[in-house]
Design a protein around this motif. Structure first.
Motif, PDB file in Angstrom:
ATOM      1  N   THR B 405       0.776  -1.421   0.181  1.00  0.00           N
ATOM      2  CA  THR B 405       0.009  -0.163  -0.016  1.00  0.00           C
ATOM      3  C   THR B 405       0.882   1.338  -0.018  1.00  0.00           C
ATOM      4  O   THR B 405       1.613   1.323   0.962  1.00  0.00           O
ATOM      5  N   PRO B 406       0.768   2.160  -0.917  1.00  0.00           N
ATOM      6  CA  PRO B 406       1.578   3.239  -1.020  1.00  0.00           C
ATOM      7  C   PRO B 406       1.207   4.199   0.332  1.00  0.00           C
ATOM      8  O   PRO B 406       0.266   4.392   0.756  1.00  0.00           O
ATOM      9  N   THR B 407       2.478   4.726   0.764  1.00  0.00           N
ATOM     10  CA  THR B 407       2.407   5.777   1.830  1.00  0.00           C
ATOM     11  C   THR B 407       1.532   6.912   1.319  1.00  0.00           C
ATOM     12  O   THR B 407       0.444   7.145   2.323  1.00  0.00           O
ATOM     13  N   THR B 408       1.524   7.620   0.541  1.00  0.00           N
ATOM     14  CA  THR B 408       0.908   8.558   0.000  1.00  0.00           C
ATOM     15  C   THR B 408       0.541   8.531  -1.503  1.00  0.00           C
ATOM     16  O   THR B 408       1.324   7.716  -2.118  1.00  0.00           O
ATOM     17  N   GLY B 409      -0.320   9.379  -2.122  1.00  0.00           N
ATOM     18  CA  GLY B 409      -0.753   9.318  -3.284  1.00  0.00           C
ATOM     19  C   GLY B 409      -1.695   8.600  -3.889  1.00  0.00           C
ATOM     20  O   GLY B 409      -2.454   7.814  -2.919  1.00  0.00           O
ATOM     21  N   LYS B 410      -2.188   8.356  -5.101  1.00  0.00           N
ATOM     22  CA  LYS B 410      -3.375   7.984  -5.477  1.00  0.00           C
ATOM     23  C   LYS B 410      -3.166   6.957  -6.781  1.00  0.00           C
ATOM     24  O   LYS B 410      -2.462   7.091  -7.474  1.00  0.00           O
ATOM     25  N   ILE B 411      -3.912   5.760  -6.787  1.00  0.00           N
ATOM     26  CA  ILE B 411      -3.959   4.909  -7.894  1.00  0.00           C
ATOM     27  C   ILE B 411      -5.340   4.644  -8.258  1.00  0.00           C
ATOM     28  O   ILE B 411      -6.143   4.268  -7.341  1.00  0.00           O
ATOM     29  N   GLU B 412      -5.646   4.823  -9.610  1.00  0.00           N
ATOM     30  CA  GLU B 412      -6.938   4.792 -10.047  1.00  0.00           C
ATOM     31  C   GLU B 412      -6.824   3.734 -11.105  1.00  0.00           C
ATOM     32  O   GLU B 412      -6.242   3.653 -12.163  1.00  0.00           O
ATOM     33  N   ILE B 413      -7.611   2.658 -10.843  1.00  0.00           N
ATOM     34  CA  ILE B 413      -7.898   1.465 -11.864  1.00  0.00           C
ATOM     35  C   ILE B 413      -9.203   1.738 -12.319  1.00  0.00           C
ATOM     36  O   ILE B 413     -10.057   1.260 -11.473  1.00  0.00           O
ATOM     37  N   ASP B 414      -9.660   1.766 -13.523  1.00  0.00           N
ATOM     38  CA  ASP B 414     -11.090   1.786 -13.947  1.00  0.00           C
ATOM     39  C   ASP B 414     -12.123   2.605 -13.265  1.00  0.00           C
ATOM     40  O   ASP B 414     -12.855   2.251 -12.774  1.00  0.00           O
ATOM     41  N   GLY B 415     -11.189   3.798 -12.862  1.00  0.00           N
ATOM     42  CA  GLY B 415     -12.159   4.662 -12.067  1.00  0.00           C
ATOM     43  C   GLY B 415     -12.441   4.217 -10.729  1.00  0.00           C
ATOM     44  O   GLY B 415     -12.994   5.055  -9.923  1.00  0.00           O
ATOM     45  N   ILE B 416     -11.740   3.228 -10.107  1.00  0.00           N
ATOM     46  CA  ILE B 416     -11.752   2.704  -8.629  1.00  0.00           C
ATOM     47  C   ILE B 416     -10.542   3.365  -8.111  1.00  0.00           C
ATOM     48  O   ILE B 416      -9.389   3.129  -8.581  1.00  0.00           O
ATOM     49  N   ASP B 417     -10.607   4.007  -7.001  1.00  0.00           N
ATOM     50  CA  ASP B 417      -9.550   4.305  -6.085  1.00  0.00           C
ATOM     51  C   ASP B 417      -8.944   3.069  -5.211  1.00  0.00           C
ATOM     52  O   ASP B 417      -9.340   2.416  -4.466  1.00  0.00           O
ATOM     53  N   ALA B 418      -7.708   2.489  -5.929  1.00  0.00           N
ATOM     54  CA  ALA B 418      -7.023   1.384  -5.648  1.00  0.00           C
ATOM     55  C   ALA B 418      -5.705   1.661  -4.616  1.00  0.00           C
ATOM     56  O   ALA B 418      -4.969   0.653  -4.785  1.00  0.00           O
ATOM     57  N   HIS B 419      -5.628   2.669  -4.064  1.00  0.00           N
ATOM     58  CA  HIS B 419      -4.578   3.180  -3.508  1.00  0.00           C
ATOM     59  C   HIS B 419      -4.258   2.118  -2.155  1.00  0.00           C
ATOM     60  O   HIS B 419      -3.203   1.631  -1.708  1.00  0.00           O
ATOM     61  N   ASP B 420      -5.499   1.779  -1.577  1.00  0.00           N
ATOM     62  CA  ASP B 420      -5.570   0.771  -0.356  1.00  0.00           C
ATOM     63  C   ASP B 420      -6.561  -0.212  -0.704  1.00  0.00           C
ATOM     64  O   ASP B 420      -7.700  -0.225  -0.388  1.00  0.00           O
ATOM     65  N   PHE B 421      -6.044  -1.330  -0.888  1.00  0.00           N
ATOM     66  CA  PHE B 421      -6.981  -2.616  -1.479  1.00  0.00           C
ATOM     67  C   PHE B 421      -7.674  -3.092   0.042  1.00  0.00           C
ATOM     68  O   PHE B 421      -9.173  -3.495  -0.227  1.00  0.00           O
ATOM     69  N   GLU B 422      -7.178  -2.913   1.140  1.00  0.00           N
ATOM     70  CA  GLU B 422      -7.653  -3.323   2.481  1.00  0.00           C
ATOM     71  C   GLU B 422      -8.969  -2.636   2.620  1.00  0.00           C
ATOM     72  O   GLU B 422     -10.061  -3.076   3.305  1.00  0.00           O
ATOM     73  N   ALA B 423      -8.826  -1.390   2.166  1.00  0.00           N
ATOM     74  CA  ALA B 423     -10.107  -0.481   2.638  1.00  0.00           C
ATOM     75  C   ALA B 423     -11.248  -0.222   1.657  1.00  0.00           C
ATOM     76  O   ALA B 423     -12.043   0.344   1.909  1.00  0.00           O
ATOM     77  N   LEU B 424     -10.870  -1.161   0.546  1.00  0.00           N
ATOM     78  CA  LEU B 424     -11.914  -1.354  -0.454  1.00  0.00           C
ATOM     79  C   LEU B 424     -13.181  -1.930  -0.118  1.00  0.00           C
ATOM     80  O   LEU B 424     -13.369  -2.711   0.752  1.00  0.00           O
ATOM     81  N   GLN B 425     -14.488  -1.554  -0.669  1.00  0.00           N
ATOM     82  CA  GLN B 425     -15.565  -2.722  -0.657  1.00  0.00           C
ATOM     83  C   GLN B 425     -15.090  -4.109  -1.277  1.00  0.00           C
ATOM     84  O   GLN B 425     -14.293  -4.090  -2.146  1.00  0.00           O
ATOM     85  N   PRO B 426     -15.770  -5.245  -0.616  1.00  0.00           N
ATOM     86  CA  PRO B 426     -15.095  -6.223  -1.145  1.00  0.00           C
ATOM     87  C   PRO B 426     -15.409  -6.591  -2.638  1.00  0.00           C
ATOM     88  O   PRO B 426     -14.867  -7.079  -3.588  1.00  0.00           O
ATOM     89  N   ASP B 427     -16.674  -5.994  -3.359  1.00  0.00           N
ATOM     90  CA  ASP B 427     -16.931  -6.031  -4.411  1.00  0.00           C
ATOM     91  C   ASP B 427     -15.754  -5.418  -5.240  1.00  0.00           C
ATOM     92  O   ASP B 427     -15.534  -5.958  -6.442  1.00  0.00           O
ATOM     93  N   ASP B 428     -15.591  -4.294  -4.948  1.00  0.00           N
ATOM     94  CA  ASP B 428     -14.386  -3.502  -5.846  1.00  0.00           C
ATOM     95  C   ASP B 428     -13.165  -4.196  -5.610  1.00  0.00           C
ATOM     96  O   ASP B 428     -12.571  -4.224  -6.803  1.00  0.00           O
ATOM     97  N   ARG B 429     -12.754  -4.605  -4.537  1.00  0.00           N
ATOM     98  CA  ARG B 429     -11.581  -5.451  -4.231  1.00  0.00           C
ATOM     99  C   ARG B 429     -11.653  -6.689  -5.227  1.00  0.00           C
ATOM    100  O   ARG B 429     -10.626  -6.993  -6.108  1.00  0.00           O
ATOM    101  N   ALA B 430     -12.658  -7.383  -5.187  1.00  0.00           N
ATOM    102  CA  ALA B 430     -12.746  -8.642  -6.176  1.00  0.00           C
ATOM    103  C   ALA B 430     -12.561  -8.094  -7.615  1.00  0.00           C
ATOM    104  O   ALA B 430     -11.923  -8.914  -8.479  1.00  0.00           O
ATOM    105  N   TYR B 431     -13.160  -6.953  -7.891  1.00  0.00           N
ATOM    106  CA  TYR B 431     -13.248  -6.796  -9.250  1.00  0.00           C
ATOM    107  C   TYR B 431     -11.793  -6.280  -9.712  1.00  0.00           C
ATOM    108  O   TYR B 431     -11.254  -6.225 -10.845  1.00  0.00           O
ATOM    109  N   LEU B 432     -11.185  -5.501  -8.648  1.00  0.00           N
ATOM    110  CA  LEU B 432      -9.553  -5.078  -9.073  1.00  0.00           C
ATOM    111  C   LEU B 432      -8.972  -6.279  -9.352  1.00  0.00           C
ATOM    112  O   LEU B 432      -7.686  -6.333 -10.023  1.00  0.00           O
ATOM    113  N   ARG B 433      -8.909  -7.323  -8.358  1.00  0.00           N
ATOM    114  CA  ARG B 433      -8.140  -8.489  -8.500  1.00  0.00           C
ATOM    115  C   ARG B 433      -8.295  -9.249  -9.722  1.00  0.00           C
ATOM    116  O   ARG B 433      -7.232  -9.775 -10.215  1.00  0.00           O
TER     117      ARG B 433
END
Lengths: 285, 611
Positions: B405-433
């Protein structure tokens, strides 16, 4: 470059190939363990006498054609008692080694894989336990609770958990940074499944090898407690107990009363140690 | 054999065969090295090159024996007692090994390694004289700070350690140095420096050098003659220039063709099918027969002899005179340049957007792995992320798949904020995976050793919410990565590095991702296998429209596979642009240095093709 080696990863074939290359000493160790197991299982049928049958009229006697290893002060047959003693010598240590590793595997997996404060908590507890003079604690605890075989087993089991936890944790730490774990994580596979399906099968050989080594230590420790009168009930046929009961006969009377259970114990412990070492070398090292 | 020719022959190897028990490791090998000459022994893993070198230096591991003769100015070396070797080693014959991190004794200070070697010399009995000599020797390998002598190996970088090792193998001024992959474990720029030092030391001393390497470019750039070893047999010997411009053996030709070029992008790399056999399996035939396009009955009937076909040029190919024309034509055809990469429309919406991410690893010494890196990848685009070890390139890749997990900054994958996978909704996380997957570097631990290939793929398919016939899909995946359905039953230990890497790719593909992050996916593979895997990536790109992030230190790989290149140096992007632009006109000094450090042998290879 590594030497070309026959590529043979099929587990069953691999195991049988390793078994075929087993050194003689390890083969002998397996024989010893098999004999002890058979004694434990078949004791009622193969022992010539009832192990607690007292024949005060005979008293101490040296080996004779009737009583192959002679008798102790109460006229009990040493051979029968030694054969029957195999069961307490096997069951307790087995429960200790397997039970301690069962607990240690759970703790070690949690500490090694999750890390963080869980790791700190578990490992500081392990450090604390290592700081205690465990043998002394075991003697005190068993003494206070009142002894008995299963109490001794339970206390020893707990005493074995800390060092086993360290072993499991270090094995987990070795697997954790491997790419196949990263791959499973990036697929989104759940933690319990990663632990169960990916990590445990890869650390199992280490656990099996250490269970065998732990068994040997448990055997000696348990016999030590019995010797002190803290293990089995008085009168039970048990190698450690026999050592203490017959120690006065060593220099006069029937020395076999101590020598036979002592040798049985040493042989079993060495054999399990050899087997554990061999398993470790062959399947891990 | 006519190999031992001239009187200036310094080291003569005659019928040297290495074996372990009844297992053949190399077939009888003969060659010679003149005084001051550099001979490269080139081969892929399993060719027996390292053991041949060790046999010459009398350093074979227990249980491995060498038959035949190794003569140093007429004095037989093979079979010398350990005591006799002790007098020779270091002084006449010296060896430099591959891994700088395990080669030095970890509890000995750097200078001690040299000191130990000098100790026996009466000139340096005095401690002060020895110390002065150590410093002089260190300066020779470019270490001008004498304090380095007091450092422990763990305090030194790989390049530094390799310099110390080089200094100690040169300490007694040997007449011949055998260097076994001396620069393979190092960063590209350090590699070039070490090779320069080695060349310079050789020239100053008039020392002979045997360089063992898998790197053809390196071999051609610094060696006088090249010996090509394949599955324990010498298949070709010739002067570097000749061999590079017109190889006589199909294997040498294949090896040259499968080496990706750093200067031009080809349509498709020429990959040799299959893999290197063990020497033992090909004793009575041409070792290359099973992979050769020109194989005939007589190639398998007996082992061909090494024959001279031109002055100083030897080949073991029976059909060389008839097929030489075809070999040359093939090399011309392979250089057909791929169509130019189309520029992407400026307003295209990126699939992945990385915005000023930083990553700090806390610890005793805080490490700033990434210092504000921004990056975007469009759908279907291949981006090459180039940098040396410690540049943060792997960390960036791991952030994209949620392993860090990056310390600061943003990662956007397909419009989903993916900088912290743990903090994501389970659906979004599964989608990113399912959207982003990763292929790792080390083929030997990328697969769970206890799982069969089928089990590995099935697990991945289940994650991808797969429904249908599992076995059919597994077979289809295996076919897609160039394997057959039978592989499903196999376990990783039965597979070669290239095959394992294909399985790892299939595992990633099983969830139908749209971006594949590949962390040095081919760096651990042999050249011929590397070409196969790179071609597979090219195919997947077309067939599946995948986007790629290729993390690599190898500019040639980037040239072949990436559309755009991002150069990372010490956690910062220093240069970015299309592959052609960056590689042809580098702007940043670091990029320039990186490009300058590619061994220049490609001149040989391509110069000839352009004639």
């Amino acid at each position: 470059m590594t030497l070309p080696e026959a590529i043979d990863a099929h587990p069953v074939r691999r195991v049988s190939r390793r078994l075929a290359q087993m050194p003689l000493l390890v083969a002998l160790a397996f024989v010893v363990v098999c004999v002890v197991v058979m004694c434990a299982v078949l004791a009622p049928w193969i022992a010539p006498y009832d192990p607690s049958l007292q024949r005060l009229d005979v008293g101490v006697s040296l080996p004779s054609s009737d009583l192959i290893l002679g008798t102790d002060t109460l006229g009990r047959d040493i051979l029968s008692r030694s054969i029957h003693g195999a069961s307490t010598a096997l069951v307790g240590p087995m429960v200790i080694a397997a039970g301690a590793f069962a607990i240690a595997t759970i703790l070690g997996l949690l500490a090694g894989y999750l890390g963080g404060w869980i790791d700190t908590l578990i490992m500081r507890w392990v450090d604390f336990m290592h700081g205690l003079p465990s043998t002394l604690i075991v003697i005190v605890v068993v003494g206070v609770i009142g002894g008995g075989y299963w109490v001794a087993v339970a206390v020893l089991l707990i005493a074995f958990v800390p060092s086993d936890t360290r072993i499991v944790r270090s094995a987990v730490l070795e697997q954790r940074p491997r790419p196949y774990i990263d791959a499973a994580r990036s697929l989104g596979i759940s933690k319990p499944r990663i632990l169960l399906v990916h990590i445990i099968p890869n650390i199992l050989p280490i656990i099996v090898a250490y269970v065998a080594i732990d068994f040997a230590f448990a055997l000696v420790n348990l016999a030590g407690l019995s010797f002190l009168g803290l293990g089995v009930e008085p009168g039970t046929a048990d190698w450690g107990r026999m050592l203490s009961e017959n120690r006065n006969l060593l220099l006069g009377g029937n020395p076999l009363g101590t020598l036979v259970p002592a040798s049985a114990m040493i042989l079993t412990a060495i054999s399990m140690n050899l087997i554990g070492d061999w398993l470790f070398e062959e399947f891990i090292g | 054999m006519t190999l031992a020719s001239a009187t200036e022959d310094f080291l003569t190897v005659q019928d040297l065969a290495v074996s372990s028990g009844h297992l053949v490791i190399t077939m009888p090998t003969s060659f010679h090295v003149a005084r001051g000459e550099t001979l490269a022994i080139v081969g892929e893993s399993g060719s027996g090159k390292s053991l041949t070198a060790k046999a010459i230096a009398g350093l074979l591991p227990p249980g491995v024996i060498a038959k035949g003769s190794v003569k140093l100015e007429g004095c037989e070396l093979n079979g010398l007692s350990e005591r006799d070797w002790q007098r020779l080693r270091g002084r006449r014959v010296s060896m430099l090994l591959q891994d700088p991190f395990t080669m030095l004794n970890p509890v000995m200070r750097a200078g001690r390694h040299l000191d130990e070697v000098l100790r026996d010399d009466p000139m340096f009995h005095d401690r002060k004289a020895r110390r002065a000599e150590v410093e002089r020797r260190l300066a020779e390998v470019g270490i001008n700070n004498p304090a380095v002598a007091d450092h422990f190996p763990f305090q030194l970088s790989g390049g530094m350690s390799q310099r110390i090792a080089l200094a100690s193998s040169l300490a007694r001024d040997p007449e011949i140095l055998i260097a076994d992959e001396p620069s393979t474990a190092l960063d590209v720029t350090t590699q070039a420096e070490i090779m320069q030092l080695l060349k310079r030391a050789q020239a100053q001393r008039g020392m002979s050098l045997i360089l063992i390497t898998h790197d053809l470019r390196l071999a051609f750039s610094i060696c006088d003659r090249v010996l090509v070893l394949y599955a324990g047999s010498v298949v070709e010997i010739g002067r570097a220039g000749d061999l590079g411009s017109g190889p006589f053996h199909p294997y040498s030709a294949g090896l040259l063709l499968s080496e990706p070029s750093a200067t031009r992008r080809v349509k498709r790399l020429v990959a040799m099918p299959g893999r290197v056999p063990v020497a033992h399996a090909v004793v009575g035939q041409c070792a290359f027969a099973d992979r050769c396009d020109w194989v005939e009955e007589r190639c398998r009937a007996a082992r061909p002899a090494l024959e001279q076909r031109a002055p100083g040029r030897f080949t073991r190919c029976l059909r060389q005179p008839e097929i030489q024309g075809e070999l040359d034509a093939l090399r011309h055809a392979a250089l057909e340049v791929a169509p130019a990469i189309l520029a992407r429309p400026a307003n295209e919406r990126p699939a992945i957007k990385v915005d000023a991410i930083t990553k700090v690893f806390a610890g005793k010494t805080t490490t700033h792995a990434l210092k504000g890196v921004s990056l975007h990848i469009a759908p279907g685009e291949s981006v090459g992320l180039v940098g040396e070890s410690g540049s943060g390139k792997s960390t960036l890749g791991r952030c994209l798949v949620g392993l860090e997990t990056p310390t600061t900054g943003k990662i956007e994958i397909d419009g989903i904020d993916a900088h912290d996978f743990e903090a994501l909704q389970p659906d979004d996380r599964a989608y990113l995976r399912r959207t982003v997957q990763m292929v790792f570097q080390d083929p030997y631990s990328t697969l769970n050793p206890r799982h069969s290939v089928g089990k590995t793929l099935a697990e991945s398919l289940r994650v991808g919410q797969f429904s249908g016939d599992m076995n059919v899909t597994i077979a289809r995946l295996l076919t897609e990565v160039g394997l057959t359905a039978d592989y499903a039953k196999m376990r990783p230990a039965q597979l070669s590095g290239g095959e394992r890497q294909r399985i790892a790719i299939a595992r990633a593909l099983a969830v139908s991702p749209r971006l594949l992050v590949c962390d040095e996916p081919v760096s651990a593979l042999d050249v011929s296998v590397q070409a196969q895997v790179l071609n597979l990536f090219k195919d997947l790109k077309t067939a599946r429209g995948l986007s790629f992030l290729f993390i690599t230190h190898d500019l040639a790989v980037v040239r072949q596979i990436a559309d755009r290149i991002v150069v990372l140096y010490l956690g910062e992007v220093v240069e970015e642009g299309s592959v052609d632009q960056v590689l042809s006109e580098p702007q940043h000094p670091y990029t320039k240095r990186l490009i300058a450090s590619i061994p220049a042998s490609t001149k040989h290879i391509q110069g000839a093709a352009e004639l």
